[in-house]
Design a protein around this motif. Structure first.
Motif, PDB file in Angstrom:
ATOM      1  N   GLN A 127       9.570 -41.644 141.138  1.00  0.00           N
ATOM      2  CA  GLN A 127      10.533 -42.116 142.137  1.00  0.00           C
ATOM      3  C   GLN A 127       9.854 -43.001 143.179  1.00  0.00           C
ATOM      4  O   GLN A 127      10.408 -44.024 143.600  1.00  0.00           O
ATOM      5  CB  GLN A 127      11.203 -40.933 142.819  1.00  0.00           C
ATOM      6  N   THR A 128       8.643 -42.629 143.579  1.00  0.00           N
ATOM      7  CA  THR A 128       7.932 -43.385 144.609  1.00  0.00           C
ATOM      8  C   THR A 128       7.449 -44.737 144.100  1.00  0.00           C
ATOM      9  O   THR A 128       7.567 -45.754 144.789  1.00  0.00           O
ATOM     10  CB  THR A 128       6.732 -42.582 145.127  1.00  0.00           C
ATOM     11  N   THR A 129       6.897 -44.771 142.900  1.00  0.00           N
ATOM     12  CA  THR A 129       6.252 -45.991 142.417  1.00  0.00           C
ATOM     13  C   THR A 129       7.192 -46.931 141.679  1.00  0.00           C
ATOM     14  O   THR A 129       6.860 -48.111 141.509  1.00  0.00           O
ATOM     15  CB  THR A 129       5.073 -45.655 141.481  1.00  0.00           C
ATOM     16  N   PHE A 130       8.349 -46.455 141.251  1.00  0.00           N
ATOM     17  CA  PHE A 130       9.259 -47.294 140.462  1.00  0.00           C
ATOM     18  C   PHE A 130       9.585 -48.619 141.134  1.00  0.00           C
ATOM     19  O   PHE A 130       9.557 -49.675 140.484  1.00  0.00           O
ATOM     20  CB  PHE A 130      10.539 -46.519 140.139  1.00  0.00           C
ATOM     21  N   PRO A 131       9.898 -48.652 142.447  1.00  0.00           N
ATOM     22  CA  PRO A 131      10.215 -49.939 143.064  1.00  0.00           C
ATOM     23  C   PRO A 131       9.002 -50.768 143.462  1.00  0.00           C
ATOM     24  O   PRO A 131       9.154 -51.877 143.977  1.00  0.00           O
ATOM     25  CB  PRO A 131      11.022 -49.529 144.304  1.00  0.00           C
ATOM     26  N   MET A 132       7.798 -50.256 143.223  1.00  0.00           N
ATOM     27  CA  MET A 132       6.586 -50.942 143.647  1.00  0.00           C
ATOM     28  C   MET A 132       6.149 -51.987 142.627  1.00  0.00           C
ATOM     29  O   MET A 132       6.498 -51.916 141.445  1.00  0.00           O
ATOM     30  CB  MET A 132       5.445 -49.941 143.833  1.00  0.00           C
ATOM     31  N   SER A 133       5.347 -52.933 143.088  1.00  0.00           N
ATOM     32  CA  SER A 133       4.641 -53.815 142.159  1.00  0.00           C
ATOM     33  C   SER A 133       3.558 -52.995 141.463  1.00  0.00           C
ATOM     34  O   SER A 133       3.212 -51.889 141.898  1.00  0.00           O
ATOM     35  CB  SER A 133       4.007 -54.979 142.905  1.00  0.00           C
ATOM     36  N   ALA A 134       3.014 -53.547 140.383  1.00  0.00           N
ATOM     37  CA  ALA A 134       1.961 -52.833 139.656  1.00  0.00           C
ATOM     38  C   ALA A 134       0.762 -52.554 140.557  1.00  0.00           C
ATOM     39  O   ALA A 134       0.184 -51.461 140.521  1.00  0.00           O
ATOM     40  CB  ALA A 134       1.526 -53.640 138.433  1.00  0.00           C
ATOM     41  N   GLU A 135       0.403 -53.532 141.387  1.00  0.00           N
ATOM     42  CA  GLU A 135      -0.739 -53.349 142.282  1.00  0.00           C
ATOM     43  C   GLU A 135      -0.490 -52.220 143.286  1.00  0.00           C
ATOM     44  O   GLU A 135      -1.375 -51.411 143.558  1.00  0.00           O
ATOM     45  CB  GLU A 135      -1.042 -54.646 143.036  1.00  0.00           C
ATOM     46  N   GLN A 136       0.725 -52.173 143.831  1.00  0.00           N
ATOM     47  CA  GLN A 136       1.065 -51.121 144.786  1.00  0.00           C
ATOM     48  C   GLN A 136       1.068 -49.756 144.113  1.00  0.00           C
ATOM     49  O   GLN A 136       0.582 -48.772 144.690  1.00  0.00           O
ATOM     50  CB  GLN A 136       2.430 -51.411 145.406  1.00  0.00           C
ATOM     51  N   ALA A 137       1.613 -49.690 142.901  1.00  0.00           N
ATOM     52  CA  ALA A 137       1.644 -48.419 142.174  1.00  0.00           C
ATOM     53  C   ALA A 137       0.232 -47.934 141.865  1.00  0.00           C
ATOM     54  O   ALA A 137      -0.074 -46.739 142.007  1.00  0.00           O
ATOM     55  CB  ALA A 137       2.454 -48.573 140.889  1.00  0.00           C
ATOM     56  N   MET A 138      -0.637 -48.852 141.463  1.00  0.00           N
ATOM     57  CA  MET A 138      -2.020 -48.477 141.178  1.00  0.00           C
ATOM     58  C   MET A 138      -2.703 -47.908 142.416  1.00  0.00           C
ATOM     59  O   MET A 138      -3.398 -46.890 142.335  1.00  0.00           O
ATOM     60  CB  MET A 138      -2.789 -49.694 140.659  1.00  0.00           C
ATOM     61  N   ALA A 139      -2.501 -48.557 143.543  1.00  0.00           N
ATOM     62  CA  ALA A 139      -3.117 -48.067 144.785  1.00  0.00           C
ATOM     63  C   ALA A 139      -2.605 -46.673 145.118  1.00  0.00           C
ATOM     64  O   ALA A 139      -3.370 -45.780 145.505  1.00  0.00           O
ATOM     65  CB  ALA A 139      -2.830 -49.040 145.921  1.00  0.00           C
TER      66      ALA A 139
END
Length: 207
Positions: free
Chosen positions: A42-54
């Protein structure tokens, strides 16, 4: 307000892709020896790949490997992704002279694999993916690039998306934002919205 252009995000706006995303990310993260919980999804779904990785504690310099792994696994799950109910009906009723486009953090190979099957793609006058500009959402450059290609001023466009990143992109580009409530993160605190659309057909009231 009469808009000349209507721009959409893909994930969580046009397509219900979160279930497939969660399955793919669990498999990808297993390769890193990391769990991937429902809360992470739920948290990472709207993120860019870079944001999700961080967020997930994956080193930034591992981006190419991470992205390649994600795309390889996702290639087996595109059939799990569907358009939200009402999207086809919406596109069949939008004005013929309205310029329609997509601005997404997906790369074009992902867009082609996941969206080519849908007739709505025939209505797109512009599609801006992550490999079209050096910066991604929430930077305004992708959205402004789409509008430049359409020859439409930011004040004459509406951007519809589901995430805070989409909202921030629109605000930075000085484009009105329509929140796709049907796909939004229920924990997100949206502040800068011109419209809140409970379902896709609600967009028709603007046009």
């Amino acid at each position: 307000m009469t808009y000349r252009a209507l721009i959409f995000d893909i994930d969580g706006t046009l397509t219900n892709s979160q279930p497939a995303y969660a399955r793919v990310m669990r498999e990808v993260l297993a390769g890193y020896g990391k769990p991937f919980t429902d809360a992470d999804a739920q948290t990472t779904f709207p993120m860019s790949a870079e944001q999700a990785m961080a967020h997930l504690g994956i080193a930034a310099d591992d981006f190419d490997k991470f992205q390649a792994s994600y795309e390889a696994v996702m290639a087996h799950h595109y059939t799990d992704i569907t358009l939200y109910d009402g999207i086809d009906d919406l596109f069949s009723q939008l004005p013929n002279d309205l310029k329609i486009g997509i601005v997404t953090s997906q790369r074009h190979n992902e867009i082609d694999a996941g969206m080519a099957q849908y007739a709505i793609m025939d209505r797109m006058s512009v599609v801006i993916g992550a490999d079209d500009t050096p910066k991604r959402k929430p930077d305004p450059l992708p959205l402004l690039t789409a509008l430049e290609k359409l020859n439409v001023a930011p004040s004459d466009a509406l951007f519809v998306g589901d995430s805070l990143s989409d909202e921030q992109t629109a605000a930075a580009a000085k484009v009105d934002f329509g929140l796709a409530v049907w796909g939004m993160d229920p924990n997100a605190d949206h502040q800068i919205t011109a419209y809140r659309f409970d379902n896709p057909l609600d967009i028709l009231r603007v046009f």
